[in-house]
Design a protein around this motif. Structure first.
Motif, short mmCIF file in Angstrom:
data_model
loop_
_atom_site.label_atom_id
_atom_site.label_comp_id
_atom_site.label_asym_id
_atom_site.label_seq_id
_atom_site.Cartn_x
_atom_site.Cartn_y
_atom_site.Cartn_z
N VAL A 71 41.33 19.12 41.32
CA VAL A 71 42.49 18.09 41.98
C VAL A 71 41.79 17.74 43.25
O VAL A 71 41.20 18.18 44.01
N VAL A 72 42.39 16.46 43.41
CA VAL A 72 41.59 15.67 44.06
C VAL A 72 43.21 15.84 45.45
O VAL A 72 44.70 13.71 44.99
N LEU A 73 43.38 16.02 46.00
CA LEU A 73 45.47 15.74 47.62
C LEU A 73 44.31 15.15 48.65
O LEU A 73 43.69 14.89 49.23
N THR A 74 45.66 14.20 48.55
CA THR A 74 46.07 13.67 49.85
C THR A 74 46.40 13.63 51.38
O THR A 74 47.57 14.75 50.14
N ALA A 75 46.39 13.71 52.54
CA ALA A 75 47.27 14.51 53.95
C ALA A 75 47.23 13.00 54.47
O ALA A 75 46.33 12.80 55.02
N VAL A 76 48.86 13.20 55.03
CA VAL A 76 48.81 11.97 56.06
C VAL A 76 50.10 12.75 56.88
O VAL A 76 50.51 13.38 56.41
N PHE A 77 48.81 12.55 58.22
CA PHE A 77 49.15 13.16 58.98
C PHE A 77 49.51 12.28 60.68
O PHE A 77 48.36 11.68 60.55
N TYR A 78 50.29 12.54 61.68
CA TYR A 78 49.55 11.86 62.92
C TYR A 78 49.35 12.70 63.84
O TYR A 78 49.32 13.66 63.45
N THR A 79 48.44 12.60 64.69
CA THR A 79 47.46 12.93 65.99
C THR A 79 48.08 12.30 67.58
O THR A 79 48.82 11.20 67.15
N LYS A 80 47.99 13.36 68.24
CA LYS A 80 48.26 13.11 69.20
C LYS A 80 47.55 12.41 69.62
O LYS A 80 47.02 11.88 69.60
N PRO A 81 48.38 10.90 70.85
CA PRO A 81 47.52 9.91 70.91
C PRO A 81 46.68 9.74 71.67
O PRO A 81 47.12 11.30 73.14
N GLU A 82 46.17 9.22 72.70
CA GLU A 82 45.47 9.04 73.60
C GLU A 82 45.90 7.85 74.79
O GLU A 82 46.61 7.31 74.29
N ALA A 83 46.39 8.59 75.81
CA ALA A 83 47.00 8.74 76.97
C ALA A 83 46.30 7.35 78.49
O ALA A 83 44.82 7.91 78.00
N GLU A 84 46.56 6.48 78.53
CA GLU A 84 45.84 5.58 80.13
C GLU A 84 47.03 5.66 81.35
O GLU A 84 48.43 5.01 80.78
N ILE A 85 46.69 5.60 82.14
CA ILE A 85 47.32 6.26 83.58
C ILE A 85 46.80 5.75 84.84
O ILE A 85 45.40 6.13 84.66
N ALA A 86 47.47 4.56 85.58
CA ALA A 86 46.16 4.51 86.68
C ALA A 86 47.06 4.61 87.45
O ALA A 86 48.35 4.27 87.79
N ASP A 87 46.70 4.69 88.80
CA ASP A 87 47.41 3.85 89.78
C ASP A 87 48.57 5.42 89.97
O ASP A 87 50.09 4.57 90.71
N TYR A 88 48.66 6.55 90.18
CA TYR A 88 49.23 7.43 90.32
C TYR A 88 49.30 8.13 90.72
O TYR A 88 50.84 9.31 91.81
N LEU A 89 48.74 7.87 91.83
CA LEU A 89 48.66 8.88 94.06
C LEU A 89 49.22 6.97 94.67
O LEU A 89 48.45 6.25 94.44
N GLY A 90 49.97 8.57 95.24
CA GLY A 90 50.22 7.19 96.77
C GLY A 90 51.43 6.69 95.92
O GLY A 90 51.82 5.26 96.98
N ILE A 91 52.48 6.62 95.04
CA ILE A 91 53.34 6.28 94.63
C ILE A 91 54.33 6.10 96.01
O ILE A 91 54.89 6.91 96.44
N ASN A 92 54.73 5.01 96.16
CA ASN A 92 56.17 4.49 96.97
C ASN A 92 57.44 5.06 96.49
O ASN A 92 57.67 4.59 95.39
N VAL A 93 58.26 5.57 97.90
CA VAL A 93 59.34 6.63 96.91
C VAL A 93 59.92 6.51 98.32
O VAL A 93 59.63 6.52 99.26
N THR A 94 61.49 6.24 97.73
CA THR A 94 62.61 6.50 98.97
C THR A 94 63.41 8.02 98.97
O THR A 94 63.74 8.19 98.09
N ARG A 95 63.18 8.81 99.73
CA ARG A 95 64.30 9.69 100.46
C ARG A 95 65.70 9.51 101.11
O ARG A 95 65.68 9.49 101.74
N THR A 96 66.29 9.88 100.53
CA THR A 96 68.02 9.64 100.57
C THR A 96 68.97 10.51 100.91
O THR A 96 68.87 11.52 99.71
N GLN A 97 69.00 11.47 102.11
CA GLN A 97 69.00 12.46 102.17
C GLN A 97 71.15 12.20 102.82
O GLN A 97 70.95 11.83 104.27
N ALA A 98 71.77 12.61 102.25
CA ALA A 98 73.64 12.67 102.77
C ALA A 98 73.60 13.62 104.02
O ALA A 98 73.36 14.76 104.40
N PRO A 99 74.31 13.26 105.00
CA PRO A 99 74.68 14.15 105.79
C PRO A 99 76.51 15.17 105.72
O PRO A 99 76.31 14.19 104.83
N VAL A 100 76.10 15.95 106.63
CA VAL A 100 77.37 16.63 105.98
C VAL A 100 78.06 16.43 107.04
O VAL A 100 78.25 16.48 108.20
#
Length: 433
Positions: free
Chosen positions: A104-133
């Protein structure tokens, strides 16, 4: 069994071809025949006693092929994939290419975990807003505690007043006729709550226990009952009793009763400090949200649909488990919400997609930054899980793979790194708008 080939047929999509010897296939046919034979009736033979050759002659030699293939597939696929070094993220779809004298000759089709790419992930600019009480927020929290510590008292020496809880009998009439749903006995109504038709509650104010009286009102034009919209009505009422929810005085005694403090001033200051802490946590959580959104936007990756579907199912299972811990289940939840499984999946899909992207981004960052999980990290995590679930650490090790623990630790360290390197700008609430 022989792996003939593993080839890439599309992005992250693989096709495995397996050759299985005829002897293995024949052994599988014999096995399934023995299981099925007891239910096979052939003229001239007692039930279950017909030889395989006779059964195949009557029904065709392929009669047991499908069951035999299903018998073979699990072991054949496991053996073929034992040295495969990519992460499979979908269930394989099997197909039969050929069955002949060679096997018998069988085939199995499946997906593998993808290769990811990412850059400029250090030094991200964010704003912190704390509401007064604000004072009103502190007062509102104290009022909630005050309400929880109130006591209900019976009123016998005065007339009903706004804020009282009155026990009443009533029957409503429109054009001199009683109407459905307009009658009740022993109904408790808090005056001023707006629970009844406008004008009803105000007419109970000033009445004494035992009084029988008429309440004249007009149903609103937008009232839900078509036959009552805009109609004047008379309610024949009797006041049976009056109760009042007495609140404790906000003084030092109250502080002693509800907290570890001796004075109301100290208690109030502590309430404010705790609210401020909640605001700080909320502000930090919003910063985390901004950082996660940012790295997800920076992620470059072709993600298989199967990963989103799998994570959505994980969300559904987690929700089902939480319901069961509360003595409920999905069927009951669907009954009361009007949802069904497909609608729930649709609701959960956006969060599932976000979770998949975030995990891929953080795993890639951990790899780029050479982040590792030490033995001490892993042992500490096992100990934490053991404590959380009330189990022995050795038992946890049997149930949870060490590699999975290590991956989770690396992801958390990647989050800590991103937060540590982020450029955070503090802003007042009005500035953030």
């Amino acid at each position: 069994m022989n792996v003939k080939s593993i080839e890439t047929i599309d992005t992250n999509k693989q096709k495995l071809t397996i050759e299985i010897e005829r002897t293995v296939f024949d052994a599988a046919i014999n096995k399934v025949f023995k299981k099925a034979s007891k239910n096979i009736s052939i003229p001239g033979f007692r039930k279950g006693k017909a030889p395989r050759a006779i059964v195949e002659k009557m029904y065709g030699k392929e009669v047991f092929y499908e069951d035999a293939i299903n018998e073979i597939i699990p072991d054949a696929y496991t053996e073929a994939m034992k040295d495969y070094d990519k992460v499979v993220v979908s269930r394989p779809e099997f197909d039969i290419e050929s069955i002949d004298e060679n096997g018998v000759v069988l085939t199995a089709v499946f997906y593998t975990k993808p290769e990811a790419e990412i850059a400029d992930y250090l030094g991200i600019n964010v704003t912190r807003t704390q509401a007064p009480v604000g004072d009103e927020e502190v007062d509102a929290e104290i009022a909630r505690v005050q309400q929880r510590n109130s006591r209900m008292i019976e009123i016998t020496d005065r007339a009903a007043a706004d804020g009282d809880i009155c026990n009443i009998n009533f029957e409503g009439f429109v054009d001199g006729e009683a109407f459905d749903g307009g009658k009740a006995e022993g109904h408790e109504l808090k005056l001023g709550s707006g629970q009844f038709i406008p004008g009803f509650e105000e007419q109970i104010v000033g009445k004494n226990i035992g009084d029988e009286f008429d309440v004249n009102v007009t149903f609103p034009e937008e009232y839900h009952a078509e036959n009552l919209k805009g109609k004047p009505a008379v309610f024949k009422c009797k006041l049976n009793g009056i109760k009042f929810n007495e609140l404790p005085a906000l003084d030092d005694d109250f502080a002693c009763d509800v907290s570890e403090f001796n004075t109301f001033a100290e208690y109030k200051a502590d309430v404010k400090a705790k609210i401020e802490e909640q605001h700080a946590k909320q502000a930090d959580a919003e910063v985390d949200e901004q950082l996660i959104n940012a790295i997800n936007e920076k992620l470059v990756c072709e993600i298989p649909e199967a990963m989103f579907e799998n994570e959505t199912e994980n969300f559904v299972r987690d929700f089902d488990n939480k319901l069961r811990m509360q003595g409920l289940d999905l069927a009951t939840y669907f009954k009361y919400t009007g949802l069904d499984l497909d609608a729930m999946r649709k609701q959960m899909r956006p969060d599932a997609e976000r979770q998949v992207k975030t995990r891929l981004a953080l795993e890639k960052i951990a790899a780029l930054e050479n982040i590792e999980a030490t033995d001490e990290d892993i042992e500490a995590e096992f100990a934490k899980l053991a404590e959380a679930y009330g189990m022995e650490a050795d038992k946890v090790r049997e149930l949870v793979a060490k590699d999975a623990i290590a991956e989770d630790i690396k992801v958390r360290k990647a989050v800590d790194l991103i937060k540590e390197k982020a450029v955070v700008t503090e802003a007042a609430p009005e500035e953030a708008k």
